[in-house]
Scaffold this active site. Structure first.
Site, mmCIF file in Angstrom:
data_model
loop_
_atom_site.group_PDB
_atom_site.id
_atom_site.type_symbol
_atom_site.label_atom_id
_atom_site.label_comp_id
_atom_site.label_asym_id
_atom_site.label_seq_id
_atom_site.Cartn_x
_atom_site.Cartn_y
_atom_site.Cartn_z
ATOM 1 N N HIS A 17 0.845 -1.195 0.000
ATOM 2 C CA HIS A 17 0.000 0.000 0.000
ATOM 3 C C HIS A 17 0.883 1.248 0.000
ATOM 4 O O HIS A 17 2.109 1.149 -0.126
ATOM 5 C CB HIS A 17 -0.986 -0.010 1.173
ATOM 6 C CG HIS A 17 -0.329 -0.108 2.518
ATOM 7 N ND1 HIS A 17 0.404 0.911 3.064
ATOM 8 C CD2 HIS A 17 -0.284 -1.121 3.422
ATOM 9 C CE1 HIS A 17 0.863 0.552 4.245
ATOM 10 N NE2 HIS A 17 0.465 -0.694 4.481
ATOM 11 N N HIS A 20 4.165 1.489 2.072
ATOM 12 C CA HIS A 20 5.344 0.795 1.546
ATOM 13 C C HIS A 20 5.949 1.578 0.389
ATOM 14 O O HIS A 20 7.170 1.722 0.275
ATOM 15 C CB HIS A 20 4.978 -0.615 1.070
ATOM 16 C CG HIS A 20 4.311 -1.453 2.126
ATOM 17 N ND1 HIS A 20 3.064 -1.978 1.965
ATOM 18 C CD2 HIS A 20 4.727 -1.813 3.365
ATOM 19 C CE1 HIS A 20 2.730 -2.654 3.058
ATOM 20 N NE2 HIS A 20 3.716 -2.553 3.927
ATOM 21 N N CYS A 125 3.166 -9.897 20.530
ATOM 22 C CA CYS A 125 2.197 -9.520 19.488
ATOM 23 C C CYS A 125 2.542 -10.282 18.218
ATOM 24 O O CYS A 125 3.598 -10.055 17.630
ATOM 25 C CB CYS A 125 2.208 -8.025 19.197
ATOM 26 S SG CYS A 125 1.220 -7.621 17.719
ATOM 27 N N CYS A 128 3.221 -7.908 15.119
ATOM 28 C CA CYS A 128 4.538 -7.251 15.140
ATOM 29 C C CYS A 128 5.662 -8.282 15.140
ATOM 30 O O CYS A 128 6.802 -7.935 14.883
ATOM 31 C CB CYS A 128 4.773 -6.450 16.418
ATOM 32 S SG CYS A 128 3.781 -5.007 16.673
ATOM 33 N N CYS A 143 -1.618 -4.618 21.958
ATOM 34 C CA CYS A 143 -0.478 -4.090 21.216
ATOM 35 C C CYS A 143 -0.758 -2.616 20.900
ATOM 36 O O CYS A 143 -1.800 -2.295 20.337
ATOM 37 C CB CYS A 143 -0.309 -4.854 19.911
ATOM 38 S SG CYS A 143 0.854 -4.046 18.782
ATOM 39 N N HIS A 146 -1.012 -2.478 16.813
ATOM 40 C CA HIS A 146 -2.090 -3.192 16.113
ATOM 41 C C HIS A 146 -3.398 -3.232 16.896
ATOM 42 O O HIS A 146 -4.434 -3.652 16.363
ATOM 43 C CB HIS A 146 -1.638 -4.615 15.782
ATOM 44 C CG HIS A 146 -0.515 -4.647 14.798
ATOM 45 N ND1 HIS A 146 0.795 -4.832 15.160
ATOM 46 C CD2 HIS A 146 -0.504 -4.453 13.456
ATOM 47 C CE1 HIS A 146 1.563 -4.773 14.082
ATOM 48 N NE2 HIS A 146 0.812 -4.540 13.044
ATOM 49 N N LYS A 296 -4.654 7.013 11.363
ATOM 50 C CA LYS A 296 -3.837 6.074 10.597
ATOM 51 C C LYS A 296 -4.692 5.486 9.472
ATOM 52 O O LYS A 296 -5.845 5.150 9.677
ATOM 53 C CB LYS A 296 -3.338 4.965 11.535
ATOM 54 C CG LYS A 296 -2.276 4.098 10.912
ATOM 55 C CD LYS A 296 -1.501 3.341 11.983
ATOM 56 C CE LYS A 296 -0.324 2.598 11.388
ATOM 57 N NZ LYS A 296 -0.643 1.283 10.869
ATOM 58 N N LYS A 299 -8.220 0.282 5.868
ATOM 59 C CA LYS A 299 -9.283 -0.089 4.932
ATOM 60 C C LYS A 299 -10.659 0.157 5.536
ATOM 61 O O LYS A 299 -11.544 0.691 4.897
ATOM 62 C CB LYS A 299 -9.155 -1.571 4.573
ATOM 63 C CG LYS A 299 -8.191 -1.824 3.451
ATOM 64 C CD LYS A 299 -8.647 -3.004 2.606
ATOM 65 C CE LYS A 299 -7.695 -3.207 1.440
ATOM 66 N NZ LYS A 299 -6.767 -4.297 1.668
#
Ligand code: ME8
Length: 486
Positions: A17, A20, A125, A128, A143, A146, A296, A299
């Site tokens: 996405h 990256h 986690c 991670c 976490c 996440h 953040k 989706k």
């Protein structure tokens, strides 16, 4: 002089996405800049394919981890040409050559006496692949990254004696203020170190999807050590029949997102020391791209910016420019389609694009496309000649947004110069011929200087402009940034 720059290697548990693409484009811009400075440059990116994040995702699809990794690694690889990113090598941690080298290096860590067998008990986690310290656990035993519930792990692992490196790590941070940048990231790393470093798992006894521990075959290495070592192992086999390690190691720059700071700025140097290897020169920690609502990107919130949509509507160079123009590199920042459209129109079309079309058109019209053999306006010439050095200084500080701003100041100044010198009026009077030639020579010099510095950000566009500036005769080119539907 050599320059070796890396991105994190991305987990193949998900689709690539914008996040990256962001780090990969940043590294590509930096690599192109250093190549142009004449440095012997190597740029590495790739995929992280072992460990729980990938094994769990494959299981959820009902396929083997290797098959899942192949499918997704191909997607990460395919993204690169679409975003204009040209690495010198793309590493996959499932490469046999990588795995063999991971075993060699970690065997050395073992033989040097830095590992022992023990019981790990604590919170973990799986997304991670990170064993959390007490200070890293969010409310509800979750976490902090996440937001999923942590799992309780108790297993017999090989441990790496990180605690033994406490003083050496402290000294590293004290002696090399620019080892970790920006300062906010350095402070965060130092706060973690100040809590006291604890030994960490080096192997996992219960996982199978990983690199086998050579001295204990029931174990695989903890995925983070397998992954971090990519920066080193790749040099050994990126060029068949040639070992690039002596040429490029240690790396000058690792670029990473802020969530993986601890691994790169603390675990990684300690591991390299334990293996008797040199540590990288700099780690630069950038911020997060967030949705236009400041949260953040995700989706489920639907607040993300789809890189493919930007590519389709505005083109690759607009995306590359936008990411470092709209978000200050190093900080968090919001991104959205509206702000891409606004930057495209106001800066790319109306400022740089307009400067290009005016400069080429006026040289074509008033001097039949021949560059006048006149000296540029001295004060502007002096200011323009400082650009390369200032931009290089910004790049040395990994200030990609600062460098772009320095370039943009010149773009704006040159557009003002067109308004002030009014070549179209000078062209009417033969008596003003010398002044006209000065103006055209100044614009040609200025646009050339700006375009050379801008090329790492917008390689395709700048190649077209450079070719047009060097052509004889010089001729207008079609608009670089045509009007788009909003
Ligand atoms: O962490 N904003 O892989 P990963 C900016 N495999 N950058 C972002 C981003 C966002 N919203 N989302 C992702 C891993 N990134 C490990 C790394 S390295 C030895 C192993 C970028 O697939 C950023 O560079 O989760 C971040 O650090 C990286 O993608 C995480 O990719």
């Amino acid at each position: 002089m050599t320059f070796y720059v890396t991105t994190p290697i991305y987990y193949v548990n998900a689709q690539p996405h914008l996040g990256h693409a962001y780090t990969s484009i940043a590294a590509d811009v930096i690599a192109r800049h250093h190549r142009r400075r004449g440095e012997d440059t190597f740029f590495l990116t790739g995929t992280d394919e072992h460990g729980e994040p990938v094994a769990d995702a494959a299981r959820a699809q009902g396929i083997e981890p290797r098959e899942w990794a192949d499918i997704n690694a191909a997607k990460f690889k395919a993204l690169l040409p679409a975003i204009g990113v040209e690495p010198d090598f793309f590493i996959r941690t499932t490469d046999a050559e990588h795995k063999r080298r991971v075993q060699d290096v970690l065997q050395r860590v073992h033989d040097n006496g830095h590992v022992y067998k023990g019981i790990y008990e604590g919170w973990y986690c799986p997304r991670c692949a990170d064993f959390k310290t007490e200070a890293e656990i969010a409310d509800g035993n979750r976490c902090p990254i996440h937001e999923i519930e942590l799992t309780r792990e108790r297993e017999e692992n090989w441990f790496f004696r990180l605690s033994a490196f406490q003083e050496r790590i402290e000294r590293l941070f004290a002696d090399r203020a620019d080892f970790v940048r920006p300062a906010r990231a350095r402070n965060e790393a130092q706060a973690f170190i100040a809590q006291g470093l604890q030994d960490i798992s080096l192997s996992r006894g219960r996982l199978e999807w990983g690199v086998q521990v050579p001295w204990d075959e029931g174990h695989v290495f903890y995925v983070w050590f397998d992954a971090l070592l990519n920066y080193y192992t790749a040099l050994g086999y990126a060029r068949p029949g040639e070992d690039l390690t002596a040429r490029y190691w240690p790396a000058q720059l690792h670029l990473v997102g802020k969530e993986i700071l601890k691994f790169h700025t603390i675990y990684w140097p300690a591991m390299l020391w334990a293996a008797g290897l040199e540590i990288p020169e700099h780690v630069f920690v950038h911020g997060f791209l967030q949705g236009s609502d400041g949260r953040k990107m995700s989706k489920s919130l639907g607040n993300g910016l789809d890189p493919f949509e930007v590519l389709e509507r505005f083109g690759v160079d607009a995306l590359r420019f936008y990411l470092f123009r709209d978000v200050s590199f190093g900080a968090d920042g919001n991104v959205g389609m509206d702000s891409v459209a606004a930057r495209y129109e106001s800066e790319l079309a109306n400022e740089y694009g307009n400067l290009v079309s005016r400069t080429l058109a006026m040289i074509a019209r008033y001097r039949d496309g021949l560059l006048p053999d006149a000296s540029p306006e001295p004060e502007l010439e002096r200011w323009l000649s400082g650009l390369a050095g200032e931009v290089a200084g910004a790049f040395d500080a990994v200030d990609l947004s600062g460098a772009l701003e320095l370039i943009w100041q010149r773009v704006r100044r040159l557009n003002r110069y067109v308004e002030e010198s009014k070549p179209w009026e000078l062209a009417r009077e033969p008596a003003h011929s010398a002044a006209l030639e000065t103006a055209l020579a100044t614009l040609h010099l200025g646009l050339s200087a700006v375009t050379v510095e801008l090329a790492p950000y917008m390689p395709g566009t700048c190649a077209l402009v450079s070719a047009a500036l060097q052509a004889t005769p010089i001729e207008p080119i079609p608009p670089l940034f045509p009007k788009r539907d909003r």
